[in-house]
Enzyme design. Structure first.
Site, PDB file in Angstrom:
ATOM      1  N   ASP A  91      86.768   2.680 -13.763  1.00 30.83           N
ATOM      2  CA  ASP A  91      86.659   3.903 -12.109  1.00 30.83           C
ATOM      3  C   ASP A  91      87.601   4.897 -13.195  1.00 30.83           C
ATOM      4  OD1 ASP A  91      85.306   3.613 -10.400  1.00 30.83           O
ATOM      5  OD2 ASP A  91      86.496   2.674  -9.286  1.00 30.83           O
ATOM      6  N   GLU A 190      77.593   1.097  -1.982  1.00 28.92           N
ATOM      7  CA  GLU A 190      78.417   1.188  -1.219  1.00 28.92           C
ATOM      8  C   GLU A 190      77.956   1.395   0.859  1.00 28.92           C
ATOM      9  OE1 GLU A 190      82.467   2.014  -2.500  1.00 28.92           O
ATOM     10  OE2 GLU A 190      83.510   1.096  -0.024  1.00 28.92           O
TER      11      GLU A 190
END
Ligand code: KIV
Length: 272
Positions: A91, A190
């Site tokens: 990330d 998500e």
């Protein structure tokens, strides 16, 4: 079921693409350190994500915003040292790619050079397109992340499910196409309604990996400490517990304390 890609010695972005083509689901989990990554390496996990959720899980912050690029690089290089088969994705932390594509490229290059990871992931759609394009132009594979994007928590004000209204659902769908056309090799969605995630997966050629996004996607990702039952007091509806390792650890530590206090540890065989 026969898993088509089980025999590969290294999972690449192309392998993930093939998995989608053949309908084999992609299993992805997070890791932030060498010990956990070693346990993952013993399995056939497809993708290991060095998530910026390390800010919560490893550092105890309430949001993912405070974690730095230097910290992510330490976590990621520890993970890479343990993993040979899975694709390792790192990330990009908050503040290292938004609004300045040159900074985005410099951050991504640091991640790739200093960790040995295979790809980077960043949050957002059209608003980060320039950064994604510049990173891709350097030959660095990019995974997108749409829906609930925790780095924007101060804008959303809540971690509740996203895109339940048509307008936001259309925007997420639009952004998914933008990311695919830009050249992202995959996408995390998500906490969006399962029906939307499933439509995105059907519309796109690249693999769509869900978290709290239902079963109609091309793979699933969970935070390792959450699914093992190590994380305390976090039980969203989408989370399935695959162990109660937190309790096991506490019991083991209690036993050790008791053994030290009662002098049953170390015994005769446990000394020189
Ligand atoms: O940081 C992270 O762990 C993530 C996953 C939850 C997808 O982005």
């Amino acid at each position: 079921m026969a898993y088509l890609q089980t025999d590969v010695t290294k999972v690449t972005t192309r392998v993930l693409q093939n998995m989608k083509l053949h309908g084999e689901k992609i299993a992805m989990l997070t890791a932030y350190d060498f010990s956990m990554a070693q346990l993952l390496e013993r399995t056939k996990i497809d993708v290991v994500l060095v998530g910026d959720s390390a800010a919560n899980v490893m550092e105890g912050y309430k949001t993912t915003l405070p974690i730095t690029l230097d910290e992510m690089i330490v976590y990621a290089s520890s993970v890479v040292r343990a993993i040979s088969r899975a694709l390792v994705v790192v990330d990009m932390p908050f503040g290292t790619y938004q609004g300045n594509s040159k900074q985005a490229l410099a951050s991504a290059i640091r991640i790739m050079k200093e960790t040995g990871a295979d790809a980077v992931k960043l949050e957002g759609g059209e608003e980060v397109l320039e950064s994604i394009q510049r990173i891709l132009s350097a030959g660095i594979p990019v995974m997108g992340h749409l829906g609930l994007t925790p780095q924007s928590i101060n804008k959303f004000g809540t971690y509740a499910v996203r895109a339940t209204e048509e307008e936001e659902a259309n925007r997420v769908m639009h952004d998914a196409h933008v990311l695919e056309e830009a050249g992202c090799f995959s996408l995390v969605v998500e906490k969006v309604p399962a029906s939307l995630a499933s439509r995105i997966s059907q519309d796109l050629k690249i693999p769509v990996i869900g978290i709290g996004a239902g079963s109609g996607v091309d793979g699933q990702v969970l935070v390792l400490q959450d699914m093992l039952g190590i994380t305390q007091q976090f039980k969203p509806r989408y989370l399935r517990l695959y162990g109660h390792i937190g309790e096991d650890i506490s019991h083991a530590i209690q036993q050790y304390i008791s053994d030290v206090k009662t002098m049953s540890f170390p015994n005769d065989k446990e000394q020189y």
